[in-house]
Design an enzyme around this catalytic site. Structure first.
Site, PDB file in Angstrom:
ATOM      1  N   HIS A  77      60.819 -19.088   6.903  1.00 10.67           N
ATOM      2  CA  HIS A  77      61.839 -17.598   7.804  1.00 10.67           C
ATOM      3  C   HIS A  77      63.392 -18.693   7.771  1.00 10.67           C
ATOM      4  O   HIS A  77      63.429 -17.743   8.569  1.00 10.67           O
ATOM      5  CB  HIS A  77      61.320 -18.085   9.070  1.00 10.67           C
ATOM      6  CG  HIS A  77      61.867 -18.783   9.664  1.00 10.67           C
ATOM      7  ND1 HIS A  77      60.256 -19.739  10.114  1.00 10.67           N
ATOM      8  CD2 HIS A  77      62.365 -19.156  10.895  1.00 10.67           C
ATOM      9  CE1 HIS A  77      60.345 -20.586  11.230  1.00 10.67           C
ATOM     10  NE2 HIS A  77      62.193 -20.030  11.447  1.00 10.67           N
ATOM     11  N   ASP A 122      53.843 -20.316   6.263  1.00 10.46           N
ATOM     12  CA  ASP A 122      55.500 -20.246   6.308  1.00 10.46           C
ATOM     13  C   ASP A 122      56.374 -21.600   6.131  1.00 10.46           C
ATOM     14  O   ASP A 122      56.790 -22.808   6.286  1.00 10.46           O
ATOM     15  CB  ASP A 122      56.169 -20.133   8.234  1.00 10.46           C
ATOM     16  CG  ASP A 122      57.401 -19.726   8.164  1.00 10.46           C
ATOM     17  OD1 ASP A 122      58.315 -19.648   7.785  1.00 10.46           O
ATOM     18  OD2 ASP A 122      57.754 -19.965   9.588  1.00 10.46           O
ATOM     19  N   GLN A 210      64.268 -23.920  18.887  1.00  9.74           N
ATOM     20  CA  GLN A 210      64.987 -23.061  17.428  1.00  9.74           C
ATOM     21  C   GLN A 210      66.576 -24.048  16.859  1.00  9.74           C
ATOM     22  O   GLN A 210      66.402 -24.883  17.832  1.00  9.74           O
ATOM     23  CB  GLN A 210      66.769 -22.168  19.093  1.00  9.74           C
ATOM     24  CG  GLN A 210      65.285 -20.564  18.337  1.00  9.74           C
ATOM     25  CD  GLN A 210      64.373 -20.742  18.583  1.00  9.74           C
ATOM     26  OE1 GLN A 210      64.045 -21.284  19.781  1.00  9.74           O
ATOM     27  NE2 GLN A 210      63.488 -19.957  18.383  1.00  9.74           N
ATOM     28  N   GLY A 211      66.241 -23.813  15.989  1.00  7.62           N
ATOM     29  CA  GLY A 211      67.422 -24.455  15.215  1.00  7.62           C
ATOM     30  C   GLY A 211      66.451 -25.912  14.119  1.00  7.62           C
ATOM     31  O   GLY A 211      66.858 -26.862  13.724  1.00  7.62           O
ATOM     32  N   ASP A 212      64.896 -25.923  14.904  1.00  7.05           N
ATOM     33  CA  ASP A 212      64.243 -27.371  14.494  1.00  7.05           C
ATOM     34  C   ASP A 212      63.425 -26.807  13.465  1.00  7.05           C
ATOM     35  O   ASP A 212      62.524 -27.636  12.676  1.00  7.05           O
ATOM     36  CB  ASP A 212      63.656 -27.684  15.690  1.00  7.05           C
ATOM     37  CG  ASP A 212      64.005 -28.717  16.735  1.00  7.05           C
ATOM     38  OD1 ASP A 212      65.031 -29.482  16.245  1.00  7.05           O
ATOM     39  OD2 ASP A 212      63.566 -28.314  17.767  1.00  7.05           O
ATOM     40  N   SER A 213      62.927 -25.357  13.144  1.00  4.79           N
ATOM     41  CA  SER A 213      62.009 -24.414  12.075  1.00  4.79           C
ATOM     42  C   SER A 213      62.418 -25.077  10.956  1.00  4.79           C
ATOM     43  O   SER A 213      64.149 -25.775  10.534  1.00  4.79           O
ATOM     44  CB  SER A 213      62.777 -22.986  12.285  1.00  4.79           C
ATOM     45  OG  SER A 213      62.031 -22.348  13.336  1.00  4.79           O
TER      46      SER A 213
HETATM   47  N1  ARG Z   1      61.614 -20.884  14.506  1.00  2.00           N
HETATM   48  C1  ARG Z   1      62.719 -21.684  15.373  1.00  2.00           C
HETATM   49  C2  ARG Z   1      63.735 -21.735  14.775  1.00  2.00           C
HETATM   50  O1  ARG Z   1      64.205 -20.715  14.103  1.00  2.00           O
HETATM   51  C3  ARG Z   1      61.755 -22.464  16.074  1.00  2.00           C
HETATM   52  C4  ARG Z   1      60.887 -22.263  17.173  1.00  2.00           C
HETATM   53  C5  ARG Z   1      59.658 -23.137  17.299  1.00  2.00           C
HETATM   54  N2  ARG Z   1      59.387 -23.132  18.774  1.00  2.00           N
HETATM   55  C6  ARG Z   1      58.912 -24.014  19.455  1.00  2.00           C
HETATM   56  N3  ARG Z   1      58.411 -23.463  20.545  1.00  2.00           N
HETATM   57  N4  ARG Z   1      58.224 -24.596  18.967  1.00  2.00           N
HETATM   58  O2  ARG Z   1      64.060 -22.428  14.533  1.00  2.00           O
END
Ligand code: ARG
Length: 265
Positions: A77, A122, A210-213
């Site tokens: 993603h 993913d 967000q941003g750790d993905s």
């Molecule tokens: N989708 C998020 C990203 O793009 C990461 C989300 C992780 N969320 C969590 N609650 N662990 O960075």
């Protein structure tokens, strides 16, 4: 634009309210005060220089890990699809993204997981223009290490709705079994048990965000070496009580990842 697309994908993928669940990568980088009261990821602390040498920050606002010296493993993603791509910059070699000694290398090609449609699968590989001379992170090829306590790290938000970080943050999160994770309500009912691995602190307070993905979730193997078991994928909000982080189960895709990497050479 990318953000909107990812949010749309999230809405399509679940009936959960906008912003509650998000697979969107982090946006613009903000600074944290290096001398301030321990700037926390969600519940994390600063990683020390060289502690996780395989960690990579990607310019679209995601994390990743060096799978080989010139291939980064990240989340599907986080990328737009497969093919030639020279638009991504990978930054590595320094916990401080603004350090003049940080290594920056451009991408040449992206390979998104075959069949990726916004749910499961993913993972993606990014080929770099030149190798980075840093230790790589081996991936789990069996489920033997899909348990215990995991390490997470990233430059993502330090709280739900928070800003991206200048300094790499780290935390530890315990494994959560599929049945418990699936029973967490909302989007978790759609957990793909074979492809996803959950982790988090029951009472909340510690999580990726967000941003750790795309960044790795990892632990030590029986020989004391780091091994990657997960890829940061999604969660409902960040660090909420009873809402675990969901990670791509790397062991399930190990063969596919190896095959894909072979195609990038
Ligand atoms: N989708 C998020 C990203 O793009 C990461 C989300 C992780 N969320 C969590 N609650 N662990 O960075």
């Amino acid at each position: 634009m990318k953000l909107i697309k990812h949010l749309k994908r999230c809405i399509a993928a679940s009936a959960v309210a906008l912003a509650a669940i998000s697979m969107s990568p982090g946006t613009a980088m903000a600074q944290s005060d290096p001398t301030g009261p321990s700037t926390k990821v969600v519940g994390g602390t600063r990683a020390t220089q060289g502690e996780f040498p395989f960690m990579v920050r990607l310019s679209m606002g995601c994390g990743g890990a060096l799978y080989t010296k010139d291939i980064v493993l990240t989340a599907a993603h986080c990328v737009d699809g497969s093919g030639p791509n020279t638009s991504i910059t990978a930054t590595a070699g320094n916990v401080d993204l603004q350090s003049t000694s940080a290594i920056k290398v451009k991408s040449t090609r992206v390979l998104q997981a075959p069949g990726y449609n916004g749910t499961g699968k993913d993972w993606a590989l990014i080929k770099l223009a030149k190798p980075i001379d840093l230790p790589t992170l081996k991936i789990a090829t069996t489920s033997a290490y899909d348990n215990g306590t995991f390490d997470i790290a990233g430059w993502g938000a330090n709280r739900e709705g928070g800003s991206q970080q200048r300094y790499l943050l780290k935390a530890k999160v315990p494994f959560i079994d599929d049945a418990t994770c699936k029973a967490s309500g909302g989007s978790y009912g759609g957990l793909i048990a074979a492809e996803e691995l959950c982790a988090g602190v029951r009472q909340g307070g510690v999580d990726t965000c967000q941003g750790d993905s795309g960044g790795p979730m990892f632990r030590k193997d029986n020989a004391g070496a780091w091994i990657q078991v997960g890829i940061v994928s999604w969660g409902e909000g960040c660090a909420r009580a009873g809402k675990p982080g969901v990670y791509t189960q790397v062991s399930h895709f190990a063969t596919a990842i190896q095959t894909a990497a072979g195609q990038l050479r």
